[in-house]
Design a protein around this motif. Sequence first.
Motif, mmCIF file in Angstrom:
data_model
loop_
_atom_site.group_PDB
_atom_site.id
_atom_site.type_symbol
_atom_site.label_atom_id
_atom_site.label_comp_id
_atom_site.label_asym_id
_atom_site.label_seq_id
_atom_site.Cartn_x
_atom_site.Cartn_y
_atom_site.Cartn_z
ATOM 1 N N VAL A 58 -47.890 36.317 -39.572
ATOM 2 C CA VAL A 58 -48.416 34.950 -39.558
ATOM 3 C C VAL A 58 -48.096 34.242 -40.867
ATOM 4 C CG1 VAL A 58 -50.555 33.611 -39.551
ATOM 5 C CG2 VAL A 58 -50.200 35.383 -37.842
ATOM 6 N N ARG A 59 -48.213 34.949 -41.978
ATOM 7 C CA ARG A 59 -47.864 34.337 -43.274
ATOM 8 C C ARG A 59 -46.382 33.978 -43.328
ATOM 9 N NH1 ARG A 59 -50.481 38.785 -45.718
ATOM 10 N NH2 ARG A 59 -52.694 38.383 -45.745
ATOM 11 N N SER A 60 -45.530 34.881 -42.841
ATOM 12 C CA SER A 60 -44.089 34.619 -42.822
ATOM 13 C C SER A 60 -43.768 33.423 -41.920
ATOM 14 C CB SER A 60 -43.345 35.857 -42.336
ATOM 15 O OG SER A 60 -41.980 35.593 -42.194
ATOM 16 N N ALA A 61 -44.419 33.369 -40.770
ATOM 17 C CA ALA A 61 -44.193 32.235 -39.857
ATOM 18 C C ALA A 61 -44.628 30.929 -40.500
ATOM 19 C CB ALA A 61 -44.937 32.459 -38.543
ATOM 20 N N GLN A 62 -45.734 30.956 -41.224
ATOM 21 C CA GLN A 62 -46.209 29.744 -41.899
ATOM 22 C C GLN A 62 -45.206 29.290 -42.959
ATOM 23 O OE1 GLN A 62 -48.770 27.841 -41.078
ATOM 24 N NE2 GLN A 62 -48.153 26.413 -42.658
ATOM 25 N N THR A 63 -44.625 30.255 -43.683
ATOM 26 C CA THR A 63 -43.606 29.919 -44.687
ATOM 27 C C THR A 63 -42.394 29.270 -44.025
ATOM 28 O OG1 THR A 63 -44.329 31.787 -46.036
ATOM 29 C CG2 THR A 63 -42.160 30.876 -46.525
ATOM 30 N N GLN A 64 -41.955 29.844 -42.906
ATOM 31 C CA GLN A 64 -40.798 29.290 -42.194
ATOM 32 C C GLN A 64 -41.115 27.899 -41.636
ATOM 33 O OE1 GLN A 64 -37.799 30.592 -42.243
ATOM 34 N NE2 GLN A 64 -38.575 32.325 -43.424
ATOM 35 N N ILE A 65 -42.318 27.706 -41.137
ATOM 36 C CA ILE A 65 -42.702 26.383 -40.614
ATOM 37 C C ILE A 65 -42.701 25.351 -41.738
ATOM 38 C CG2 ILE A 65 -44.675 25.085 -39.705
ATOM 39 C CD1 ILE A 65 -45.243 27.467 -37.900
ATOM 40 N N ASP A 66 -43.166 25.758 -42.923
ATOM 41 C CA ASP A 66 -43.131 24.836 -44.068
ATOM 42 C C ASP A 66 -41.695 24.457 -44.415
ATOM 43 O OD1 ASP A 66 -45.876 24.893 -44.208
ATOM 44 O OD2 ASP A 66 -45.943 26.415 -45.808
ATOM 45 N N ARG A 67 -40.790 25.432 -44.366
ATOM 46 C CA ARG A 67 -39.375 25.146 -44.654
ATOM 47 C C ARG A 67 -38.786 24.195 -43.616
ATOM 48 N NH1 ARG A 67 -37.175 31.195 -46.154
ATOM 49 N NH2 ARG A 67 -38.260 31.371 -48.146
ATOM 50 N N VAL A 68 -39.065 24.463 -42.343
ATOM 51 C CA VAL A 68 -38.544 23.605 -41.269
ATOM 52 C C VAL A 68 -39.104 22.197 -41.404
ATOM 53 C CG1 VAL A 68 -38.621 23.217 -38.771
ATOM 54 C CG2 VAL A 68 -38.061 25.473 -39.662
ATOM 55 N N ASP A 69 -40.359 22.085 -41.788
ATOM 56 C CA ASP A 69 -40.972 20.769 -41.981
ATOM 57 C C ASP A 69 -40.265 20.009 -43.102
ATOM 58 O OD1 ASP A 69 -42.841 18.728 -41.520
ATOM 59 O OD2 ASP A 69 -44.112 19.459 -43.152
ATOM 60 N N ALA A 70 -39.942 20.712 -44.186
ATOM 61 C CA ALA A 70 -39.220 20.069 -45.294
ATOM 62 C C ALA A 70 -37.835 19.616 -44.840
ATOM 63 C CB ALA A 70 -39.115 21.022 -46.479
ATOM 64 N N ILE A 71 -37.150 20.473 -44.076
ATOM 65 C CA ILE A 71 -35.810 20.116 -43.581
ATOM 66 C C ILE A 71 -35.897 18.916 -42.642
ATOM 67 C CG2 ILE A 71 -33.928 20.913 -42.095
ATOM 68 C CD1 ILE A 71 -34.383 23.727 -43.284
ATOM 69 N N ALA A 72 -36.896 18.908 -41.763
ATOM 70 C CA ALA A 72 -37.045 17.789 -40.818
ATOM 71 C C ALA A 72 -37.323 16.482 -41.548
ATOM 72 C CB ALA A 72 -38.166 18.092 -39.819
ATOM 73 N N SER A 73 -38.125 16.533 -42.590
ATOM 74 C CA SER A 73 -38.395 15.296 -43.337
ATOM 75 C C SER A 73 -37.135 14.820 -44.058
ATOM 76 C CB SER A 73 -39.546 15.503 -44.323
ATOM 77 O OG SER A 73 -39.179 16.444 -45.314
ATOM 78 N N ASP A 74 -36.327 15.767 -44.575
ATOM 79 C CA ASP A 74 -35.057 15.381 -45.208
ATOM 80 C C ASP A 74 -34.104 14.761 -44.194
ATOM 81 O OD1 ASP A 74 -36.010 16.286 -47.615
ATOM 82 O OD2 ASP A 74 -34.936 18.208 -47.541
ATOM 83 N N VAL A 75 -34.033 15.352 -43.014
ATOM 84 C CA VAL A 75 -33.159 14.804 -41.962
ATOM 85 C C VAL A 75 -33.623 13.413 -41.554
ATOM 86 C CG1 VAL A 75 -32.500 15.087 -39.538
ATOM 87 C CG2 VAL A 75 -32.361 17.021 -41.085
ATOM 88 N N GLN A 76 -34.918 13.215 -41.477
ATOM 89 C CA GLN A 76 -35.442 11.893 -41.122
ATOM 90 C C GLN A 76 -35.071 10.871 -42.194
ATOM 91 O OE1 GLN A 76 -39.676 11.777 -40.707
ATOM 92 N NE2 GLN A 76 -39.667 9.745 -39.783
ATOM 93 N N GLU A 77 -35.133 11.276 -43.443
ATOM 94 C CA GLU A 77 -34.764 10.364 -44.535
ATOM 95 C C GLU A 77 -33.279 10.024 -44.486
ATOM 96 O OE1 GLU A 77 -34.739 10.307 -49.415
ATOM 97 O OE2 GLU A 77 -36.059 11.697 -48.369
ATOM 98 N N VAL A 78 -32.441 11.039 -44.237
ATOM 99 C CA VAL A 78 -31.000 10.800 -44.138
ATOM 100 C C VAL A 78 -30.698 9.881 -42.961
ATOM 101 C CG1 VAL A 78 -28.801 11.923 -43.584
ATOM 102 C CG2 VAL A 78 -30.297 12.910 -45.318
ATOM 103 N N THR A 79 -31.389 10.083 -41.846
ATOM 104 C CA THR A 79 -31.175 9.236 -40.672
ATOM 105 C C THR A 79 -31.546 7.791 -40.953
ATOM 106 O OG1 THR A 79 -31.644 11.118 -39.237
ATOM 107 C CG2 THR A 79 -31.790 8.946 -38.248
ATOM 108 N N SER A 80 -32.661 7.589 -41.631
ATOM 109 C CA SER A 80 -33.056 6.208 -41.940
ATOM 110 C C SER A 80 -32.071 5.572 -42.921
ATOM 111 C CB SER A 80 -34.476 6.168 -42.502
ATOM 112 O OG SER A 80 -34.542 6.849 -43.732
ATOM 113 N N ASN A 81 -31.565 6.361 -43.881
ATOM 114 C CA ASN A 81 -30.564 5.828 -44.816
ATOM 115 C C ASN A 81 -29.270 5.468 -44.090
ATOM 116 O OD1 ASN A 81 -32.319 6.118 -46.946
ATOM 117 N ND2 ASN A 81 -31.452 8.045 -47.649
ATOM 118 N N ALA A 82 -28.844 6.333 -43.161
ATOM 119 C CA ALA A 82 -27.620 6.057 -42.404
ATOM 120 C C ALA A 82 -27.799 4.816 -41.534
ATOM 121 C CB ALA A 82 -27.250 7.257 -41.539
ATOM 122 N N SER A 83 -28.969 4.666 -40.956
ATOM 123 C CA SER A 83 -29.231 3.481 -40.131
ATOM 124 C C SER A 83 -29.186 2.210 -40.980
ATOM 125 C CB SER A 83 -30.588 3.615 -39.454
ATOM 126 O OG SER A 83 -30.908 2.454 -38.749
ATOM 127 N N ALA A 84 -29.790 2.286 -42.151
ATOM 128 C CA ALA A 84 -29.775 1.112 -43.034
ATOM 129 C C ALA A 84 -28.354 0.790 -43.478
ATOM 130 C CB ALA A 84 -30.672 1.366 -44.247
#
Length: 151
Positions: A58-84
Amino acid sequence: MSGGEVAGILVAVFWAILVSFLAVALARLAQTLRATTKLVADVTEQAVPLLADASDAVRSAQTQIDRVDAIASDVQEVTSNASALSSTVASTFGGPLVKVAAFGYGVRRAIGGRGKDVPAKQTRRTVIVGRAVPQSRRAKRNGRADRNKRD
């Protein structure tokens, strides 16, 4: 023997049989309790390491979920920059580029005359035995026919 003595003997035998049945039932109950105690001890012995492993997973899964969340937020930022960026490029170059293309088309049309806007004159076709023959072939054939008529 009197009736009271016989009744006393019967009651004593009845009590002896009852106590025997209760002793057998208590012996079996004691065996069941010992087996249950052993089973609970074995389950506890095996469950503690399993719970530790599950906690680690469960701890390992939580760590991986935190990483995926960080990656998703970065992708969202890149997408908004590309759109702009896309909207900026479209507004900056889109209008003038369309105007240049329209101007180029107008110049080509003016230089080339009527150009492709006027449809080409269609050749006349004659149907002979179920197939179409172009005008040029008909003229050749008519020319031969006219020569034949003159001769």
